[in-house]
Design a protein around this motif. Sequence first.
Motif, PDB file in Angstrom:
ATOM      1  N   VAL A   1      30.176  47.934  40.348  1.00 48.28           N
ATOM      2  CA  VAL A   1      30.658  48.042  38.968  1.00 48.28           C
ATOM      3  C   VAL A   1      32.179  47.916  38.916  1.00 48.28           C
ATOM      4  N   GLY A   2      32.834  48.583  39.841  1.00 51.01           N
ATOM      5  CA  GLY A   2      34.300  48.527  39.875  1.00 51.01           C
ATOM      6  C   GLY A   2      34.776  47.092  40.042  1.00 51.01           C
ATOM      7  N   ALA A   3      34.119  46.363  40.938  1.00 51.91           N
ATOM      8  CA  ALA A   3      34.519  44.974  41.182  1.00 51.91           C
ATOM      9  C   ALA A   3      34.275  44.127  39.945  1.00 51.91           C
ATOM     10  N   ASN A   4      33.189  44.400  39.249  1.00 57.44           N
ATOM     11  CA  ASN A   4      32.911  43.611  38.050  1.00 57.44           C
ATOM     12  C   ASN A   4      33.906  43.913  36.933  1.00 57.44           C
ATOM     13  N   LYS A   5      34.282  45.164  36.814  1.00 52.48           N
ATOM     14  CA  LYS A   5      35.312  45.502  35.815  1.00 52.48           C
ATOM     15  C   LYS A   5      36.594  44.735  36.144  1.00 52.48           C
ATOM     16  N   ASN A   6      36.837  44.660  37.431  1.00 55.77           N
ATOM     17  CA  ASN A   6      38.005  43.948  37.909  1.00 55.77           C
ATOM     18  C   ASN A   6      37.911  42.446  37.595  1.00 55.77           C
ATOM     19  N   SER A   7      36.714  41.881  37.782  1.00 59.09           N
ATOM     20  CA  SER A   7      36.524  40.450  37.488  1.00 59.09           C
ATOM     21  C   SER A   7      36.774  40.169  36.011  1.00 59.09           C
ATOM     22  N   ILE A   8      36.324  41.103  35.179  1.00 62.93           N
ATOM     23  CA  ILE A   8      36.520  40.917  33.738  1.00 62.93           C
ATOM     24  C   ILE A   8      38.014  40.903  33.420  1.00 62.93           C
TER      25      ILE A   8
END
Lengths: 1201, 331
Positions: free
Chosen positions: A439-446
Motif C-alpha cells: 500500500v505504501g508503495a502504491n501511495k508513492n506511485s500515485i
Amino acid sequence: MGTKTFTTIDGNEAVAYTAYRLNEVIAIYPITPSSNMGEWCDQWTSEGKRNIWGTIPSVTEMQSEGGAAGAVHGSVQAGALTNTFTASQGLLLKIPNMFKIAGELTPTVFHISARTIATHALSIFGDHSDVMAARSTGFAMLSSGSVQEAMDFALIAQASTLKSRVPFLHFFEGFRISHEVSKIELISEDQMREVIDDRLVEEHRLRAMTPDRPVLRGSSQNPDVFFQARETVNKHYQECPDITQRVMDRFAEVTGRSYKLFEYEGAPDAERVLVIMGSGGETALETVDFLTNQGEKVGVLKVRLYRPFDIKRFIEALPATTKSIAVLDRTKEPGAGGEPLYLDCVSALNEGLENGWGALKSMPKIVGGRYGLSSKEFTPAMVKAVFDNLAADKPKNHFTIGIEDDVTQTSLEYDPEFSTEGEDVIRAMFYGLGADGTVGANKNSIKIIGEGTDNYAQGYFVYDSKKSGSMTVSHLRFGPRPIRSIYLVSKANFVACHQPVFLERFDMIKNLVPGGTFLLNTPFGPDEVFAKLPRKTQEALIKKKAKFYIIDATKVARESGMGGRINTTMQACFFALAGILPKDKAIDAIKDSIRKTYGGKGEEIVNKNITAVDNALTNMFEVKVPDEPIGDVEMLPPVLPEAPEFVRNVLGKIVGAEGDSLPVSAFPNDGTFPIGTTQYEKRNLALEIPVWDENTCIQCLKCVVVCPHASIRAKVYDPKHLEGAPETFKSKDSRVPSFKGMKFTLQVAPEDCTGCYMCVDACPAKNKSEPKLRAINMEPQPPLRAQERENWKFFLSIPEMDRTKVNATRIREQQIMQPLFEFSGACPGCGETPYVKLMSQLFGDRAIIANATGCSSIYGGNLPTTPWAPNKDGRGPTWSNSLFEDNAEFGFGFRLAIDKQKEIAESLLEKLAPQVGDELVKSILEARQVTEEEINGQRERVAALKDKLKQLDSPEAKRLTGIADYLVKKSVWILGGDGWAYDIGYGGLDHVLASGKDVNVLVLDTEVYSNTGGQMSKATPRSAIAKFAAGGKPLSKKDLGMMAMTYSNVYVASVAMGAKDEQTLKAFVEAEAYPGPSIIIAYSHCIAHGINMSVGMRQHKIAVDSGQWLLYRFNPELVAQGKNPLQLDSPAPKIPVKEYLQSENRFRMLLKSKPEDAKKLFESAQEDVEERYKLYTYLAARAMNGEGKEQEKTESTAKTG
Amino acid sequence: MDLSTNYLGLKLRTPLVPSAGPLCEELDNIKKMEDAGASAVVLHSLFEEQLSLEAYELDRSLTQGTESFAEAQTYFPEMQSFRLGPEDYLEHISKAKESVGIPIIASLNGVSDGGWIDYSKKIQEAGADALELNIYYIPTDMEMTGEQVEDKYISILKAVKEVVNIPVAVKLSPFFSNIANMAGKLDRAGANALVLFNRFYQPEINLEELEVEHNVLLSTPQARRLPMRWIAILYGKVEADLAATSGIHTGKDALKMLMVGSKVTMLCSVLLKQGIDKMKEIETEIVEWLEEHEYESVEQLQGSLSQKKCPEPSAYERAQYMKILKTFHIA
C-alpha cells in the motif's frame, strides 16, 4: 487566480490542511476514519506550523468526543476560532453540545468523515447514518463528494459559518473520501485570506464572553417564553443558503472552481433525474455522461447544502422536463416513511410546486432508495439500474441498490458487467500482504504520477478484518482527466499479486481485462511457474490472452537488505510494465521519491530501497502463457470442508472475499452469530512454526501461557489415549507429581500459528549439548504442515483434563486448561491476547463478557470468524460489544440481570422446596462457588434439580427450569483497553467500581489507543511519542490502580505477564473469587510501542525491573485477616528507567528527534518511578488492623514505614 | 616541573589524557576532566555500525504493522526527520570545544569506506583538534589472509588522510603477526600517532543461562605490560607519536609508559573506577617522583627505557621469557 499547485493527498489530509489554517483552537479525539485529521493537526502544531493569521493553533485531545464538543463549545463562546473532527458514534456524543452551539448562533465547523452508526454490528466504514442523526441539531450540513471538494468545502463552510452564524457540519464519506488518495488542486493561504472576511472574525470575537463585557448566555427558560425565543434564529437559517452560495461564488472567483448548493448535470431535457448527496454524485455523473452520450435523457442533481434545505433552489435546479425522480439516501431509518433526503425532496417538490417555483409544471413521480451503507460499493451499473427503475411505469419505491434483498424484495437488479470506465484510464489492482509495504508503495506511485506528470491519479485501498497476515488490495487509476470513478476497480489493465499464497485463495484474474497484464511475485522460474498456478487462474490467463510477468521479489528484496518488504521492487516492475512514464524516467522518479520519503530515516534506508529498485528490473521475466492448462493445482476452500453449514455457506464466502454476493436471507436479523468459528479458517500464515523437543522440555508451559493465538497447547492424559496416535505424535511422561503416570504432550496448531516466536522466546529450557536450541524451536512450516495437521487433529481428540484436578494457581498445571479464545486475528505477538486467553481458560465456561470497542472487540468480534469458543459441553464465553464509552455500565447491566434472575430462581427454589426436596434446595442455596470443584458440584446439583423439575407440572417449576442455570455462578468480565478505562469510559468505570457489585474488569493497557493507530491516552507514559503527542507526552501516566484502591472495597491488581506470570495468574484467580468489584490492569506490549513483537514479553520484565511498571495486588479480603490489603509484588527497581525507555521506539523517537526534550522528560520519568515506588512501599508496609485502618505506629512499624 | 609533551602536533601541558570511553559522552565530565588536569580528551567513538543499526531499527519500528489494517494504517506520527546520522556526535564535539580550552580528539569507528571518509570530514568540520581512528576488525573468515587484514587498516588510514588535514592517530590491536612491521606500514601511510593498544571486550560465559555474554571488564595494571613492551620496541623506529593506553592506573604506571617512549598516557578504567579527580592524584604522584628523582621535565625521561636506549635491549625480546622462567625456577 495565481499559479495552480497540485498535490496528491487523501481526503482527511485535504480537510485538515484547510481547517488547521483557519482555526485557533482544535479539540480532538480519535475515532476511525476521522482520527487522521486530528493527527495531522497535532503534528503540524509540534512542527510549529501557523494558521493564516500567524498563530500556531492549539490542538488538544479530550477524553471523548463529548468532551471535545464541550471544549469546542467553551472555546467558541470565549471567542476563539474553533473546530473539531469526528465520525459515527463520536458525532452522536457531540449532539447535545451541537444543539447548544447552534441555539446560541455560534460559528464553528465540525468536519465529519461520515461513518456508519453501530446497530446490529459496528462498522468503521462510510455512509450518512451519523450525519443524518445530527440533522435536527440546527447545524448547517454541507456535503463533499470528492477529495477536491473536501478541501474546498472546508474553506467554504468556514467562511459561511462566520457570516451566517449558523454552525456547519461539513461531511464527506469515511474511507471512500477520507482515505482516497487523489490528485487535487491546492488552495493557497492567500486564496484562503481572500475568501475569509476578517471583519466577521472580529464580530465573532466581539460576541465572545468576557468579564470585560459580561453577559449571561445559556439561561433556563420556562413555557412562557422558550418557544418564542427559539424562533428568533429563523432569519439566520433563511439567509444561510444565500450566504453559502455567495461564499461559493466568491470561492469560484478566487480559485476557478465553481459550486452550487444544488448542482444539476446531465441532459438539459432530462426526463429521469437522480438526486444524491456525497461521493455517489460523482459516480452518478460519470454514468449520466455515459448514458446521455448514448442519447438517454437522464441527469443527476447533486445536493451540496443539505441543511438548511433551500427548497426554492432545489426545485429551480430541476429541468422542466423531469418526469421521474429517484432520491438516493446513504442511510437507513427503519420504520420511517422514507429516508431523510427522500422525504425532504418530496416535501420540497410539494411546497415548490405550490409556490410556483422552478420550471416544473406538475409533480413528477418520485421514489427513494437506499445505497452504499457501510461503504457498500456504488457503481455505474447500480446508477443505471436506478435510472432503469425510473423508466418503469410504476418504479419501485423504497428500494435498495447494491445488494440482493431476497427477504423483503426491496432490491433492484443490476448488471455488474455494465461499465463506464474510459479507455484512456489506466486501472491497476495490487494484492499485497499488510507487512510487505504494497500500500505504501502504491501511495508513492500515485504521488510520482500525480505530481510528476499531467495525469490525474486516484488510489483507494481495501484491507481485510485481520491484523495479522491481512490482505490488502490497492485500486489505482491514472488518466488525463479528473477521475470521477469513486468506486473500486473491477476492470483492471494491470493486476499484480505480491504474495503467491493469495493465488490459491482468491480469484484475482477475474478483474483483469482481456489482453491485460498480470505480474506475480513467485519463487518459481519462468519455465516452471505456470504449472504451479491454480487451474482456475491458468484458464483465466489463457482465456483473456493475458500478458504474464514474474519476479522473485522476495529474494530480490532480501538480497537488497529490505527483508520482507517487497514494495519498491514490485513498484519498479509496475512502472516498467504499465508504460505510464518512459522506463528510465520512471525509475529516476522512483529513486527521487525514495530519497524524499526515506531521507529522514537515514542514508542506509535510502540506499537499500534504491538497490531494490535497481535489482528489480533485471530479475523480472515474461512468461509465455500456453494454450492449455498444466498440472492439477486447485484453489483452496476458504474454510474447512467439515465446518458447519452456516460457516461454510456464509462465513466462508466472507473469508473468500465474496461477502458482497451474500443475500439478506443469509444473515441473522439481530446480529447474533455462533462462536468457535476461527478454527475452520486455516490461514497458514506462519513461515516457521515451533517444533517440540520433548527431551529438553521441562513442561513449565511458559510457551503456552504467552501464546497470543492459543496455537501451542498442552494436554495431560491417560496413556491409553495414545492408542491410534499418528506415527509422529510426541508424548512424554508428565513431570507434575500429582499427574504421575499420565502422559504429557505439547502440540502446535500448524495452520493457525502466526509464527510470532513468542513461545520460543519464553522457553527457559535449553538443549544441554547445543544451547542455541530450546525445548521448542522454529522450523519451516510447509514441510511440517501435513504431518502436524494430523497430529493436531489427534491432539484435539484426546479428552481434556478434569478441571477439578488442576491446581489453577500454578502455570505449569493451569495452562493445560482448554482456551476458549483461539486463533484470533490479533497482531502476531499481540500483548493483549495472552491475558484474554488466560481469562477464557480459567473462567470461560461461565463467563459473560462486555467488550469495549477497540482492538479486543475487533479481534474478538470482527466478521467473518470469532475466536471465542465453546468447550465440549457447549458452554463458553458469551460476548458482546455495546459501545466504546459505556462498557463498564454494559457489563454492570449483565450483573444486574444475572443477580436478579438468580434471586428469582432462589425464591422459586425456596417455594418449591417441598416438591424438590429440602436437602437439595439447601445444598444449592448454601453452596460455596469459588473453586472449580465447588462450581462443578453446583452444576451437578442444578442438573439434579432440573431432572426433578421435569417431573413437576406447575408454573413455578416451568419458570424455575428456564432460569435454574443462574444458580451456578456466572462470571461477569468487562474487557477493554486503556483508551476506554482511562479516558472515555472512566466515568462509568468509576461508578461501576463504586457499586460494590461482583464484576471483573480487565484493562488491557497498551498505553495508547492501539486500534485506531496509537493515539495518546491518559495511560500513555511520560516522554512517549504517540499520535496526538508528536512532541512526546509531557505529563505522567494516570495511576488508575491507585484511584481504584481509594474505594478500599475494590480488588485491584497490576500485572505484567512477561515479568511474573504466576503473579498474573494469582491476580486473575483472586479477582474472580473476590465477591465485589475487581480490576486488573495488565501491561500489554503493543505494536504501537515500536518494539520487536516476537520478544514482546521481554519488555514486561524490563518495565518491571526499572520500576516503570509495578506489580501489586490489593485484596480487600486481607483486611479481615488483619493484613495490609496491598501486596507489592515488584522488587525495588534494579535498572534505570532510561534503559527501559531506550528499548522502545516510542521513547527512542524522542531522543532522535528532540534530544533536549528527551533528556528532561527521561529525567522526570525516573523521578516518577522513584516517587511512585516510595509511595507504594509505604502503603504496602503499613500495619493494619482488622478494619482496614492503619495501626498506631509501634517501633517496628515505624521502622518499616 | 615541566610536564609538557607534544602529541599529534599539539603542545600538551601534561601527558595525562583521558582515552575514549563512556565518561566523555557527558559534557560535564569533560569539564571535570579539564579541571582535574587533563591535557586533552579523546572523545568516545562514533560508531558507524551503531548509527546504521539505529536507522534500521527505527525504520523497522516505524513500518511494522503499517498499511495492514483499515483503522490503524500507521502507529506513529509522520515525523519528517530524525537525528540518525552523526549529528549528535558532531554537536558534542562543537559543544566540547566551546566548553573547554584543552584539545579535543575525536574518535571514529567506521564500517564502510564511505563512512570513514564522510564522518572524518564532518568531524574535522565540527572542530576536532585531531582524530583517532578506532579501527578494529576481528577476522574470522578462514580464507582471509593476514596481509588482507593489514591492507584494510592501511587503506582506511590513507583514505582518511586524503580528506582531512587535522592530525590522525590510529588505535591498534596487538593481534598482528608482526606489530613492528604493521606499525611501520601505518607510519609510512601517514599516521601521526599510534595508540597502543585497543583492548577488545572478550566474551564471557554465563554458566546458569548457558549463554555467551558481553560484559565490560575494566583494565587491570597487568594490562600495561603489553603496550609498554611494544612502545619500547617501536620508540625511535617510527616517526609517528606513540600513545600508551591500557592498565595505566597510577602515576608510576604513567612514568613507566613515558620512559619506554610514549608521548601521552591515556586513562580510562581508573577514572571509571575511582572518579575523574583521580587524575589530580596521578599528576601529583608523577611530579613528586620526578622531583624526588631530580628530573627536570617529562621530555627528559621520554623513551629513556625504550629498547633503543635501555641498558639491556634484549630484555624486550623473546629471550626474556626464558629468563623469567629461570628466575622463577631458582626462586
